[in-house]
Design a protein around this motif. Structure first.
Motif, mmCIF file in Angstrom:
data_model
loop_
_atom_site.group_PDB
_atom_site.id
_atom_site.type_symbol
_atom_site.label_atom_id
_atom_site.label_comp_id
_atom_site.label_asym_id
_atom_site.label_seq_id
_atom_site.Cartn_x
_atom_site.Cartn_y
_atom_site.Cartn_z
ATOM 1 N N LEU A 300 0.835 -1.198 0.000
ATOM 2 C CA LEU A 300 0.000 0.000 0.000
ATOM 3 C C LEU A 300 0.874 1.253 0.000
ATOM 4 O O LEU A 300 1.985 1.249 0.530
ATOM 5 N N ARG A 301 0.346 2.315 -0.594
ATOM 6 C CA ARG A 301 1.067 3.593 -0.574
ATOM 7 C C ARG A 301 0.603 4.403 0.621
ATOM 8 O O ARG A 301 -0.589 4.580 0.840
ATOM 9 N N GLU A 302 1.566 4.911 1.396
ATOM 10 C CA GLU A 302 1.236 5.702 2.576
ATOM 11 C C GLU A 302 1.196 7.175 2.209
ATOM 12 O O GLU A 302 2.111 7.711 1.586
ATOM 13 N N LEU A 303 0.098 7.829 2.586
ATOM 14 C CA LEU A 303 -0.059 9.250 2.296
ATOM 15 C C LEU A 303 0.898 10.091 3.130
ATOM 16 O O LEU A 303 1.223 9.747 4.267
ATOM 17 N N LYS A 529 12.219 3.077 8.870
ATOM 18 C CA LYS A 529 11.727 4.403 9.242
ATOM 19 C C LYS A 529 12.863 5.423 9.308
ATOM 20 O O LYS A 529 12.681 6.587 8.944
ATOM 21 N N ALA A 530 14.039 4.974 9.769
ATOM 22 C CA ALA A 530 15.180 5.887 9.838
ATOM 23 C C ALA A 530 15.580 6.372 8.446
ATOM 24 O O ALA A 530 15.879 7.554 8.240
ATOM 25 N N TRP A 531 15.572 5.459 7.458
ATOM 26 C CA TRP A 531 15.907 5.869 6.099
ATOM 27 C C TRP A 531 14.815 6.756 5.513
ATOM 28 O O TRP A 531 15.090 7.743 4.812
ATOM 29 N N GLU A 532 13.560 6.416 5.763
ATOM 30 C CA GLU A 532 12.462 7.204 5.209
ATOM 31 C C GLU A 532 12.489 8.640 5.713
ATOM 32 O O GLU A 532 12.148 9.575 4.988
ATOM 33 N N GLU A 533 12.908 8.825 6.957
ATOM 34 C CA GLU A 533 12.987 10.174 7.510
ATOM 35 C C GLU A 533 14.053 11.010 6.798
ATOM 36 O O GLU A 533 13.948 12.232 6.730
ATOM 37 N N ARG A 534 15.086 10.352 6.266
ATOM 38 C CA ARG A 534 16.167 11.075 5.588
ATOM 39 C C ARG A 534 15.893 11.300 4.109
ATOM 40 O O ARG A 534 16.429 12.230 3.514
#
Length: 714
Positions: A300-303, A529-534
């Motif tokens: 799923l794609r997260e908004l 999550k750490a990578w997504e934040e960057r």
């Protein structure tokens, strides 16, 4: 002629004024024990003296009586009377009932004192319970009973709680057939039939400790600390008619909820109510479950929502809290230990500041109309709402200027059914892919592990392998390079590999409960999550962002992405070409083993332990005994070989907890054993035998398969 029996003469009793009594130095009691003098004085003041004093006349130098009397037996009662006199509650000349010994007796005063103290039988706890119960039935409150006998109200409640134990078991206890601790363990439930059934089960066993009795009595209940119970609340559960079993004799973490069906109904009802409130926000779909499986949002794609801004008042509150925190830290800087109130205040400030970090997120109305939310319960028993996920079939068509959309297609629901209705998951117990049926207690043959169990076990191994590979970029790079070589050079074949470099995230169609809470799953999610934040939010910015990373950062990100392609799952092969073949599965597992050896994977270090849920309750007794024998020794296996399967599995979990034992699908393959096996196979030459001659050999080979192999036989 028979001689006459000499009659004994008892010492006379009389009332003696208190001021004529003195303590004797012959009293053997020196150490204080039992209730205090003050408590004894209060008891005498309430009910008067229940037992007289044993006294002897005090003689002068010529042996004549002086009119005074010494007390060799009854000194504590004398001191209590003395305290009452000092408190003006008893006259100095008040008559005290005494038994007067003959001064000419050859029995020493020390003899009398010793006899009075040791020739008394302590009250049996059962008699104490019955006495408390009689007082309670005559209208005395628990508080009054506790005050009358100088004990705590909790002790009185504990003794009265013994009334809930079956009279049959009370008789066993009275005859010293069980200990007081065992008897107290039965008070967690009031069902006499169940109590007697459990005692019958444990009385002939070597294992009848109180904890075992409690566990058997509460095995069909739910702990009050269970997240479902916390979510609903004990008050709501009891208001609905639910019964909470409590243990007054030891900490029970709030007790046990007896009616599991009622609890699950209350959970479903409350979750539905919460889901309806969230659905009013305009979401297209809501999925409701107590717990969602690991990876349920992967496709799923997260908004990207926008966190609400802080108000001026909230910003001022944050600044004030930070200032107070800094002031307290500066004031107690260098102190060896913070005062309790300061430490508590610092914790309150940290909690208040953390609450501001959890900001509500807003989404565009158009996005809300095509997205949905997951509603469940987190591990602490609080409502968990995960908003803003778009299914592939709900995506709006997007046409990019430099891309042709002819090849694009909208993926429809497989069955065409609406997916907007809330879904409440319901547990169905299955063993080896089949609904649980009657247990075969006499199954002593060592059969292969069920296919579904092996799939579940290798699902956890796949996660652990992914996590391990993600932390070793060099091995991840080499694994991908290996797959590239298989694809490019025609001398190799590329099917049946564990490294699926297209990074098609591995899904786990069969997984044990709690897979997402394993250490490997948590580590993977935290790293993602750490990578997504960057990473940049816009796709167009991703390439430039990657270019700006250092070599080590690129390698670490590469390893993280590559790890999602690992597939070490066992699945039942289709011999007739309808799906993945058995040979492909075998090759995949062998390839996964090579990667596991390269990263030095150890499932014990990864946190796996054999439990009733993940293995021991899923295999026959022969497998359980085999596991205990391998992990804890032959002696441990002998201790449980007489138990029924359920009890055997529970005891095996305890015995294997710290042994590091692993079932075959989770062990590292013995490469030397593999080489020997391959060499043995290569020595077999000649033409293939007819099928009717190979059937027996194949069955024997299946029964005697190498247990170190990672694939369970079918």
């Amino acid at each position: 002629m028979a001689s006459a029996v000499q009659k004994i003469t008892l010492s006379s009793s009389r009332d003696i004024p208190f001021n004529k009594l003195v303590l004797s130095q012959s009293n053997v009691r020196r150490v204080k024990a039992g209730i205090s003098i003050e408590e004894l004085a209060e008891d005498i003041g309430r009910r008067t003296l229940l037992q007289g004093l044993s006294v002897r006349p005090v003689l002068d130098a010529e042996g004549a009586e002086t009119g005074m009397f010494e007390i060799p037996a009854g000194g504590r009662r004398y001191r209590a009377l003395e305290l009452l006199v000092k408190q003006k509650r008893l006259a100095k000349t008040a008559p005290i009932p005494c038994v007067v010994r003959d001064p000419g007796s050859d029995i020493l005063a020390e003899d009398d004192s010793l006899a009075e103290n040791i020739q008394r039988a302590p009250l049996h706890p059962l008699d104490q319970f019955r006495a408390f119960q009689a007082l309670r039935e005559k209208g005395r409150s628990e508080e009054d009973i506790a005050a009358a006998f100088f004990t705590s109200v909790n002790v009185v409640k504990q003794r009265l709680r013994l009334a809930s134990v079956s009279p049959t078991l009370l008789d066993v206890y009275a005859e010293d057939g069980m200990s007081l601790e065992q008897l107290m363990a039965f008070t967690v439930t009031a069902g006499h039939a169940r109590q007697e059934q459990v005692w019958q089960a444990v009385s002939g066993s070597w294992q009848k400790e109180p904890y075992q009795i409690r566990r058997m009595l509460t095995e069909k209940t739910v702990r009050a600390s269970d997240r479902r119970a916390v979510f609903v609340g004990l008050d709501a559960y009891e208001a609905a008619g639910g019964v909470v079993l409590r243990d007054l004799f030891q900490s029970d973490d709030g007790g046990w909820l007896e009616d599991v069906a009622l609890l699950d109904g209350l959970v479903a009802e409350k979750l539905k109510t919460e889901a309806e409130a969230i659905a009013a926000e305009g979401w297209k779909w809501i999925e409701v479950a107590i717990d969602f499986p690991y990876g349920h949002t992967r496709d799923l794609r997260e908004l990207e929502g926008v966190a609400a801004d802080l108000t001026a008042e909230e910003q001022a509150t944050i600044e004030a809290l930070n200032a107070e925190y800094a002031k307290l830290e500066a004031e107690y800087d260098g102190a060896d230990e913070l005062p309790d109130e300061v430490d508590q205040r610092l914790g309150e400030i940290e909690t208040a500041l953390a609450a501001f970090d959890d900001r509500p997120v807003t989404y565009q109305p158009a996005d809300i109309a095509r997205a949905g939310a997951f509603v469940g319960i987190d591990s602490e028993g609080a409502l968990s709402v995960d908003r803003g996920y778009v299914r592939p079939e709900d995506e709006a068509p997007v046409v990019e200027p430099d891309h042709d959309v002819d090849g694009e297609s909208i993926v429809a629901s497989p069955d065409g059914a609406e997916s907007t209705a809330p879904i409440v998951q319901r547990a169905v117990i299955t063993i080896g892919g089949q609904v649980a049926g009657p247990e075969d207690e006499d199954d002593e043959e060592l059969k292969p592990l069920p296919d579904r169990l092996v799939t579940e076990l290798t699902a956890e191994r796949t996660l652990a392998l992914q996590d391990k590979l993600a932390n070793m970029p060099s091995v991840a790079f080499q694994s991908v390079l290996h797959k590239f070589c298989l694809d490019v050079f025609s001398r190799y074949f590329a099917y049946g590999t564990a490294m699926e470099v297209s990074v098609r995230s591995t899904s786990f169609p069969a997984q044990a409960h709690g897979l997402k809470d394993t250490p490997a799953a948590k580590a993977i999610d935290a790293r993602r999550k750490a990578w997504e934040e960057r990473m940049p939010k816009e796709k167009a910015d991703l390439w430039d962002w990657l270019t700006g990373l250092t070599g080590d950062e690129q390698a670490a990100l590469f390893a993280h992405c590559a790890s999602f392609g690992v597939n070490a799952l066992y699945e039942k092969g289709d011999r007739y070409g309808g799906g993945v073949s058995p040979h492909t599965v075998e090759q995949r597992i062998a390839d996964a083993d090579r990667i596991a050896r390269a990263v030095d994977l150890d499932m014990v270090d990864a946190g796996w332990r054999p439990t009733v849920d993940n293995y021991l309750g899923r295999v026959p007794k022969a497998r359980i005994l085999e596991a205990v024998r391998e992990g804890a020794g032959e002696r441990a296996a002998q201790l449980i070989d007489h138990l029924k399967k359920g009890d055997m599995a529970k005891e095996a979990e305890r015995l294997l907890a710290e042994t590091g034992w692993l079932p075959e699908p989770l062990r590292m393959v013995d490469t030397q054993g593999e080489a020997v096996s391959e060499a043995a196979q290569s020595d077999v030459g000649g033409e293939e035998l007819p099928e009717f001659l190979t059937e027996d050999d194949e069955e024997a080979a299946t029964d005697e398969a190498d247990e170190s192999h990672m694939i369970a036989a079918e």
